[in-house]
Design an enzyme around this catalytic site. Structure first.
Site, short mmCIF file in Angstrom:
data_model
loop_
_atom_site.label_atom_id
_atom_site.label_comp_id
_atom_site.label_asym_id
_atom_site.label_seq_id
_atom_site.Cartn_x
_atom_site.Cartn_y
_atom_site.Cartn_z
N LYS A 197 15.46 -9.90 -7.74
CA LYS A 197 15.20 -10.22 -9.14
C LYS A 197 13.75 -9.89 -9.45
O LYS A 197 12.83 -10.44 -8.86
CB LYS A 197 15.49 -11.70 -9.42
CG LYS A 197 15.27 -12.09 -10.88
CD LYS A 197 15.59 -13.56 -11.11
CE LYS A 197 15.34 -13.95 -12.55
NZ LYS A 197 15.64 -15.39 -12.79
N ARG A 207 14.39 -15.89 -23.10
CA ARG A 207 13.46 -17.01 -23.28
C ARG A 207 13.82 -17.79 -24.54
O ARG A 207 13.73 -19.01 -24.58
CB ARG A 207 12.02 -16.49 -23.33
CG ARG A 207 11.63 -15.62 -22.12
CD ARG A 207 11.26 -16.43 -20.91
NE ARG A 207 11.24 -15.64 -19.68
CZ ARG A 207 10.23 -14.88 -19.29
NH1 ARG A 207 9.13 -14.80 -20.02
NH2 ARG A 207 10.31 -14.20 -18.16
N ARG A 218 5.92 -15.05 -14.25
CA ARG A 218 6.54 -15.47 -12.98
C ARG A 218 6.29 -14.45 -11.88
O ARG A 218 7.09 -14.33 -10.95
CB ARG A 218 8.04 -15.69 -13.20
CG ARG A 218 8.34 -16.75 -14.26
CD ARG A 218 9.82 -17.07 -14.32
NE ARG A 218 10.08 -18.18 -15.21
CZ ARG A 218 10.76 -18.09 -16.36
NH1 ARG A 218 11.29 -16.94 -16.73
NH2 ARG A 218 10.95 -19.16 -17.12
N GLU A 234 14.56 -8.40 0.82
CA GLU A 234 15.03 -9.62 0.16
C GLU A 234 16.54 -9.80 0.33
O GLU A 234 17.03 -10.90 0.60
CB GLU A 234 14.68 -9.58 -1.34
CG GLU A 234 13.20 -9.74 -1.65
CD GLU A 234 12.74 -11.19 -1.57
OE1 GLU A 234 13.54 -12.06 -1.17
OE2 GLU A 234 11.58 -11.46 -1.95
N LYS A 249 18.75 -7.76 -10.45
CA LYS A 249 18.46 -8.12 -11.84
C LYS A 249 17.03 -7.73 -12.16
O LYS A 249 16.12 -8.06 -11.38
CB LYS A 249 18.65 -9.64 -12.02
CG LYS A 249 18.40 -10.14 -13.44
CD LYS A 249 18.58 -11.65 -13.53
CE LYS A 249 18.35 -12.13 -14.95
NZ LYS A 249 18.49 -13.59 -15.08
N SER A 275 19.17 -9.72 -21.22
CA SER A 275 19.05 -9.93 -22.66
C SER A 275 18.35 -8.79 -23.39
O SER A 275 18.77 -8.39 -24.48
CB SER A 275 18.32 -11.24 -22.93
OG SER A 275 17.03 -11.23 -22.35
#
Length: 326
Positions: A197, A207, A218, A234, A249, A275
């Site tokens: 991600k 958001r 982040r 990962e 993602k 989104s």
């Protein structure tokens, strides 16, 4: 290979011929519908940056889940927006909190006819908007966050989730969640790891969807967009820790990552059409600049072609309806 012996256009002559020779196909069961429920609403609330997507009430969420079953959609991923937040995200653990209640309500509505997934992350529940708890310096405390994730996972499994989606990108989160599930008797609850991600500019409309309280970014825990090989690390770590499925993602700008992961993963691979990807296509279509149905279908097919077994997309039900028509 020489012309005229080889004419690739022979296999493109008619719609029936193109269907017959298609290398990849979409089916409703490949699709997962992300859905938001907000505590305290009496009517669904439209999300301005995501035309056609709403924050649900209990009743509208149950209707959306029932429609997804009717259309043959594979799953639904639930995100909760609580009325009250705090630094620890304690509403995430409340059995009667917005997300855990939504899981129970959807399970009561559709049972096992739809794979019900819960988002295991604190960003919707914290008053600072980060995916974990903060230490005295304001840095996300990885190990303290893991303790909450374990409890959150059990609460969602208790509520009836079939699959848990840990999305916070904390180191070791899959191992902690898997252990918590095993110890609580939820041996058959699956884990879909948000394994790769990335910190992305395309999350913006999300958001709004979850009324995020985030200040800053982040980037200390989500992956750097410049890194490709790190994604494999990962994924390998999450597989070692017990992930049943893995996710990349976002999807659109990370199709190379998706292809890499699909090539090495022994478990099903998902990709999340996020989104911002949704908003851009909707905005361009609203301007008349692109064909909406064609662009939606092509965008999701491209994700499937890159290697995704399943695709999380806000168009899941609408696209499933089109696929059933054809």
């Amino acid at each position: 290979m020489s012309f005229p012996n080889h004419r690739p256009r022979r296999l493109r002559t008619t719609p029936a011929m193109r269907r017959l020779t298609a290398e990849n196909r979409l089916a409703p069961a490949d699709l997962i519908l992300p859905a938001f429920i907000r505590e305290g609403l009496t009517e669904p609330s439209p999300i301005s940056s995501m035309p056609g997507v709403v924050q649900h009430t209990t009743d509208s969420l149950k209707r959306a889940a029932a429609e997804a079953v009717q259309l043959g959609v594979g799953g639904i991923m639930l995100f909760g927006v609580p009325a009250v937040r705090d630094a620890q995200g304690t509403a995430s653990l409340d059995p009667d909190g917005v997300l855990n209640k939504a899981i129970r309500d959807v399970k009561a509505e559709v049972g096992d006819d739809l794979v019900i997934m819960g988002d295991v992350c604190l960003d919707e529940f914290t008053d600072h908007g980060h995916c974990g708890v903060l230490d005295a310096e304001g840095y996300v405390d990885n190990d303290a966050t893991l303790e909450i994730y374990g409890k959150m996972a059990v609460a969602q499994a208790d509520a009836g989730a079939h699959v848990l989606g840990p999305s916070g990108m904390m180191d070791g989160q899959i191992a902690v969640i898997r252990q918590a599930l095993e110890e609580s008797g939820h041996k058959n609850t699956a884990v879909l790891a948000y394994a790769a991600k990335y910190a992305s500019a395309f999350y913006g409309p999300f958001r709004e969807a979850v009324d995020s309280q985030l200040k800053g970014d982040r980037r200390t825990y989500q992956m750097d967009a410049a890194n490709r090989r790190e994604a494999i690390l990962e994924v390998e770590l999450d597989l070692e820790e017990g992930a049943d499925m893995v996710m990349v993602k976002p999807a659109m700008s990370y199709l190379d990552i998706l292809a890499d992961v699909a090539a090495m993963s022994p478990v099903p691979v998902s990709a999340y059409q996020i989104s911002g990807e949704y908003a851009m296509i909707e905005a361009a279509a609203a301007k008349g600049w692109i064909d909406r149905r064609g662009a939606i279908t092509e965008s999701v097919l491209g994700i499937k072609r890159a290697g995704a077994d399943t695709v999380l997309t806000y168009w899941a039900s609408e696209l499933a309806g089109w696929l059933k028509e054809s």
